[in-house]
Scaffold this active site. Structure first.
Site, PDB file in Angstrom:
ATOM      1  N   ASP A  47       0.824  -1.316   0.055  1.00 27.23           N
ATOM      2  CA  ASP A  47       0.067  -0.006  -0.009  1.00 27.23           C
ATOM      3  C   ASP A  47       0.877   1.325  -0.011  1.00 27.23           C
ATOM      4  OD1 ASP A  47      -2.463  -1.355  -0.017  1.00 27.23           O
ATOM      5  OD2 ASP A  47      -2.479  -1.575   1.950  1.00 27.23           O
ATOM      6  N   ALA A  48       2.182   1.048  -0.643  1.00 27.91           N
ATOM      7  CA  ALA A  48       2.912   2.351  -0.660  1.00 27.91           C
ATOM      8  C   ALA A  48       3.419   2.744  -2.034  1.00 27.91           C
ATOM      9  CB  ALA A  48       4.213   2.009   0.086  1.00 27.91           C
TER      10      ALA A  48
END
Length: 285
Positions: free
Chosen positions: A229-230
């Site tokens: 999620d980055a």
């Protein structure tokens, strides 16, 4: 539909890049229909999206990339991608059990709003096969567990390659992709999630948010990288909520946001409005 080429490029900022590129197009009888550029002064990096008509272009379509690379890209240390408007991207949809994003994407594609081909839907459960059947799209079930994950992902990769898939959309696919899988599709996997992360992690983020009394909920769409999620962010949006909203209402509003944010991200990706560099996404609108 107009027959155009779309050139996305970035390079160290230097004098004359726009002039050299437009001259290349002009000298080969191309007509520029769109041009947008941006300079990141901190990185000293130049970005550009340029679209030009191919109807009278002198260089054959299949040789434009080689010509541009030889005459400009190598000389000015450009990184570039070339696309053509008459080639629909081939998109694979990965899903689990939640159907809201899947229905939204399929409806937009079916109506022509989203110009993509969808050769298949992949899932780790059979729950949404009925949706695939409604839209006459082949459905592939890959049961996942810790013991077979590597083997199943290898089969998925082979299937993507066999069907010439251009990019993958995780439409609420509740599996963490391995680094090996991700490396096969750099900047070609798009995810959607609620933007409570990392403040409200776990299986019930809306319940946790409700207990905390949040006043804003949101959704984020991003490219998938090996850092969970980055990856580079494509699109985000928020909605105001209050103490009057139940958990059920938060979930409903959150799903609406997820659909809208993901559709915006897909539109930008499909229409080649995006460039990624390091962990940033440069958006041309």
């Amino acid at each position: 539909m107009a027959n155009t080429a779309i050139l996305l490029m970035h390079c160290p900022d230097q004098k004359g890049i726009i002039s050299y590129t437009t001259q290349f197009i002009h000298e080969n009888q191309g007509n520029i229909v769109y041009l947008d550029q941006y300079v990141d002064r901190e990185e000293n990096r130049f970005y550009m999206r340029i679209e030009f008509d191919l109807d009278s272009f002198l260089i054959p379509k299949e040789k434009i990339k080689d010509y541009f690379s030889t005459l400009l890209a190598q000389k000015y240390n450009m990184t570039f991608k070339l696309y053509f408007s008459d080639q629909k991207p081939r998109m694979a949809l990965f899903v689990t059990k939640m159907s809201h994003c899947l229905y939204d994407i399929l409806s937009r594609a079916d109506s022509g709003e989203l110009q993509v081909d969808i050769p298949l839907i992949v899932s780790n459960h059979e729950t949404l096969k009925k949706v695939a059947d409604k839209f006459n799209i082949p459905f592939y079930h890959f049961e996942m567990n810790k013991a077979n994950k590597a083997e199943q992902e290898e089969k998925q990769i082979q299937l993507m390659e066999e069907l010439n898939i251009d990019f993958i959309v995780l439409a609420r696919y509740m599996q963490i992709l391995s680094s090996d899988f991700i490396e096969h599709f750099p900047d070609r996997i798009i995810n959607i999630h609620h933007s409570f992360l990392p403040a409200f992690v776990g299986a019930k983020p809306y319940h946790a948010a409700h207990e905390r009394g949040v006043k804003i909920i949101g959704a984020t769409s991003h490219y998938v990288t090996s850092d969970l999620d980055a990856g580079p962010i494509i699109e985000q949006d928020v909605a105001k909520v209050s103490h009057k909203d139940t958990v059920k209402e938060l979930i409903r509003k959150g799903k609406d946001l997820e659909k809208i944010v993901l559709s915006r991200a897909l539109y930008k990706h499909v229409n080649r409005k995006l460039l990624t560099y390091k962990n940033k996404t440069i958006i041309f609108d």
